[in-house]
Design a protein around this motif. Structure first.
Motif, mmCIF file in Angstrom:
data_model
loop_
_atom_site.group_PDB
_atom_site.id
_atom_site.type_symbol
_atom_site.label_atom_id
_atom_site.label_comp_id
_atom_site.label_asym_id
_atom_site.label_seq_id
_atom_site.Cartn_x
_atom_site.Cartn_y
_atom_site.Cartn_z
ATOM 1 N N LYS A 56 47.348 19.518 78.627
ATOM 2 C CA LYS A 56 46.732 19.150 77.094
ATOM 3 C C LYS A 56 45.053 18.422 77.801
ATOM 4 C CE LYS A 56 50.532 17.698 74.656
ATOM 5 N NZ LYS A 56 51.527 16.672 73.838
ATOM 6 N N ILE A 57 44.232 18.777 76.744
ATOM 7 C CA ILE A 57 42.873 18.473 77.119
ATOM 8 C C ILE A 57 42.591 17.410 76.510
ATOM 9 C CG2 ILE A 57 40.343 18.963 76.568
ATOM 10 C CD1 ILE A 57 41.022 21.790 77.205
ATOM 11 N N VAL A 58 42.467 15.952 76.844
ATOM 12 C CA VAL A 58 42.286 14.407 76.541
ATOM 13 C C VAL A 58 40.375 14.404 75.843
ATOM 14 C CG1 VAL A 58 42.627 12.475 75.723
ATOM 15 C CG2 VAL A 58 43.331 13.567 77.195
ATOM 16 N N GLN A 59 39.936 14.341 74.919
ATOM 17 C CA GLN A 59 38.659 13.917 74.625
ATOM 18 C C GLN A 59 38.746 12.615 74.830
ATOM 19 O OE1 GLN A 59 37.747 17.466 71.282
ATOM 20 N NE2 GLN A 59 36.312 17.310 73.089
ATOM 21 N N VAL A 60 37.039 11.562 74.916
ATOM 22 C CA VAL A 60 36.653 10.609 75.247
ATOM 23 C C VAL A 60 36.525 10.351 73.090
ATOM 24 C CG1 VAL A 60 34.970 8.996 74.899
ATOM 25 C CG2 VAL A 60 35.813 10.397 77.192
ATOM 26 N N GLY A 61 36.647 11.281 72.468
ATOM 27 C CA GLY A 61 36.286 11.698 71.511
ATOM 28 C C GLY A 61 35.800 13.095 70.341
ATOM 29 N N CYS A 62 35.609 13.965 69.420
ATOM 30 C CA CYS A 62 35.570 14.622 69.271
ATOM 31 C C CYS A 62 33.904 14.952 69.993
ATOM 32 C CB CYS A 62 34.743 14.434 68.153
ATOM 33 S SG CYS A 62 33.310 14.354 66.959
ATOM 34 N N LYS A 112 38.964 24.160 72.125
ATOM 35 C CA LYS A 112 39.898 24.393 72.651
ATOM 36 C C LYS A 112 41.140 23.861 71.856
ATOM 37 C CE LYS A 112 37.153 24.026 76.119
ATOM 38 N NZ LYS A 112 37.336 25.445 77.059
ATOM 39 N N GLU A 113 42.223 24.887 72.354
ATOM 40 C CA GLU A 113 43.666 24.781 70.948
ATOM 41 C C GLU A 113 43.698 23.579 71.077
ATOM 42 O OE1 GLU A 113 47.266 27.101 70.169
ATOM 43 O OE2 GLU A 113 45.228 28.317 71.099
ATOM 44 N N ASN A 114 44.256 22.977 72.506
ATOM 45 C CA ASN A 114 44.991 21.979 72.672
ATOM 46 C C ASN A 114 44.315 20.157 72.769
ATOM 47 O OD1 ASN A 114 47.688 23.859 73.022
ATOM 48 N ND2 ASN A 114 46.805 23.965 75.473
ATOM 49 N N ALA A 115 43.023 20.582 72.705
ATOM 50 C CA ALA A 115 42.370 18.947 72.418
ATOM 51 C C ALA A 115 42.607 18.585 71.887
ATOM 52 C CB ALA A 115 40.972 19.350 71.787
ATOM 53 N N ILE A 116 43.733 17.319 72.461
ATOM 54 C CA ILE A 116 43.731 15.653 71.712
ATOM 55 C C ILE A 116 43.167 14.494 71.794
ATOM 56 C CG2 ILE A 116 45.733 14.292 71.890
ATOM 57 C CD1 ILE A 116 47.770 15.876 73.036
ATOM 58 N N SER A 117 42.023 13.747 70.712
ATOM 59 C CA SER A 117 41.079 12.675 70.514
ATOM 60 C C SER A 117 41.766 11.018 70.546
ATOM 61 C CB SER A 117 40.345 12.840 69.605
ATOM 62 O OG SER A 117 41.482 11.922 68.646
ATOM 63 N N LYS A 118 40.940 10.441 71.678
ATOM 64 C CA LYS A 118 41.779 9.359 72.001
ATOM 65 C C LYS A 118 42.193 7.923 70.939
ATOM 66 C CE LYS A 118 37.342 6.816 71.157
ATOM 67 N NZ LYS A 118 36.563 5.992 71.687
ATOM 68 N N VAL A 119 41.814 8.604 69.495
ATOM 69 C CA VAL A 119 42.546 8.175 68.266
ATOM 70 C C VAL A 119 43.787 9.401 67.496
ATOM 71 C CG1 VAL A 119 40.361 7.333 67.256
ATOM 72 C CG2 VAL A 119 40.809 9.585 66.814
ATOM 73 N N GLY A 120 44.022 10.570 68.234
ATOM 74 C CA GLY A 120 45.132 10.597 67.933
ATOM 75 C C GLY A 120 44.802 12.687 67.559
ATOM 76 N N LEU A 127 42.819 17.694 63.311
ATOM 77 C CA LEU A 127 43.575 17.056 62.571
ATOM 78 C C LEU A 127 43.957 15.617 62.677
ATOM 79 C CD1 LEU A 127 44.924 20.740 61.075
ATOM 80 C CD2 LEU A 127 42.779 19.482 60.259
ATOM 81 N N MET A 128 43.788 15.066 61.863
ATOM 82 C CA MET A 128 44.831 13.309 61.986
ATOM 83 C C MET A 128 46.260 14.147 61.607
ATOM 84 S SD MET A 128 42.960 11.452 63.663
ATOM 85 C CE MET A 128 44.366 9.999 63.725
ATOM 86 N N PRO A 129 47.329 13.143 62.232
ATOM 87 C CA PRO A 129 48.999 13.506 62.419
ATOM 88 C C PRO A 129 48.888 13.726 60.035
ATOM 89 C CG PRO A 129 48.829 12.376 63.741
ATOM 90 C CD PRO A 129 46.954 12.146 63.284
ATOM 91 N N ALA A 130 48.529 12.166 59.721
ATOM 92 C CA ALA A 130 48.463 12.196 58.645
ATOM 93 C C ALA A 130 48.073 13.340 57.388
ATOM 94 C CB ALA A 130 47.964 10.939 57.588
ATOM 95 N N THR A 131 46.343 13.637 57.957
ATOM 96 C CA THR A 131 46.051 14.541 57.678
ATOM 97 C C THR A 131 46.372 16.414 57.124
ATOM 98 O OG1 THR A 131 43.560 13.567 57.394
ATOM 99 C CG2 THR A 131 43.365 15.927 57.391
ATOM 100 N N ALA A 132 46.793 15.756 58.998
ATOM 101 C CA ALA A 132 47.817 17.509 59.342
ATOM 102 C C ALA A 132 49.427 18.091 57.833
ATOM 103 C CB ALA A 132 48.243 17.504 60.645
#
Length: 209
Positions: A56-62, A112-120, A127-132
């Motif tokens: 998975k790709i993890v980013q510092v932020g967007c 990046k399709e698998n990008a995940i930020s530090k805040v989830g 998309l944030m989980p709640a928004t999704a």
């Protein structure tokens, strides 16, 4: 943790010479970190794309949220081919400018399709989980699901803010509550640069047709 600083420096130097980046201040400007499991099943991180393993790709932020980013947003290469069918399909379904969709994807995850930020935040449109969940997105790391949900969200914001792209971008980044609180673009450093960069990317993607 496996970080090869010399390779990062060479990579940044090449980008700087090509005009994609201005002179970098530090290695902290590198946007992508890869998370994967070693052969022993131990979670590992690397600045180099792992081979023959799931990651998975993890980013510092967007991608466009880093206040200190040295990316030259007027010259950084655009991506008009990735996920083109999905972008055009959802642009038509929700009456959203495809150039804006590409600008948001570029700003959020750099495609990046698998990008995940530090805040989830997850996937192409982060998309944030709640928004999704609210948008009916079952799998944010699936390109089709993510784009469908993200564009649906954009359509809602465009309607709410009567097509004002600055407010749409601000709400996408900081939330509708923050825009309401400040009566416009919130004075957050991250949001201010994000709105400006989305504007630049949107204009450039529109020029590509």
């Amino acid at each position: 943790m496996r970080f090869n600083s010399s390779k990062i420096q060479v990579w940044l130097a090449v980008l700087a010479l090509s005009g994609v980046l201005l002179i970098p201040k530090s290695l902290a400007e590198t946007p992508l970190v890869y998370k994967y499991k070693s052969k022993r099943g131990i979670p590992s991180f690397s600045d180099i794309e792992p081979q023959n393993v799931n990651y998975k790709i993890v980013q510092v932020g967007c991608f466009a949220c880093n206040v200190g980013s040295m990316v030259n947003w007027y010259k950084t290469p655009l991506n008009t081919s990735a996920y083109s069918d999905l972008i055009l399909k959802n642009a038509f379904l929700h009456n959203v400018d495809p150039a804006l969709i590409r600008a948001i994807i570029h700003a959020e995850s750099h495609f990046k399709e698998n990008a995940i930020s530090k805040v989830g935040a997850q996937g192409l449109m982060q998309l944030m989980p709640a928004t999704a969940k609210e948008l009916g997105v079952k799998n944010s790391l699936n390109a089709e699901d993510n784009i469908q949900g993200g564009v649906k969200h954009l359509a809602k914001l465009l309607k709410k803010y009567r097509g004002n792209i600055k407010l749409v971008a601000a709400a996408y980044n900081a939330g509708e509550g923050a825009v309401k609180k400040y009566g416009g673009v919130p004075p957050y450093g991250e949001t201010l640069v994000y709105v400006d960069r989305v504007k630049i990317l949107h204009s450039r993607y529109r020029q590509t047709g």
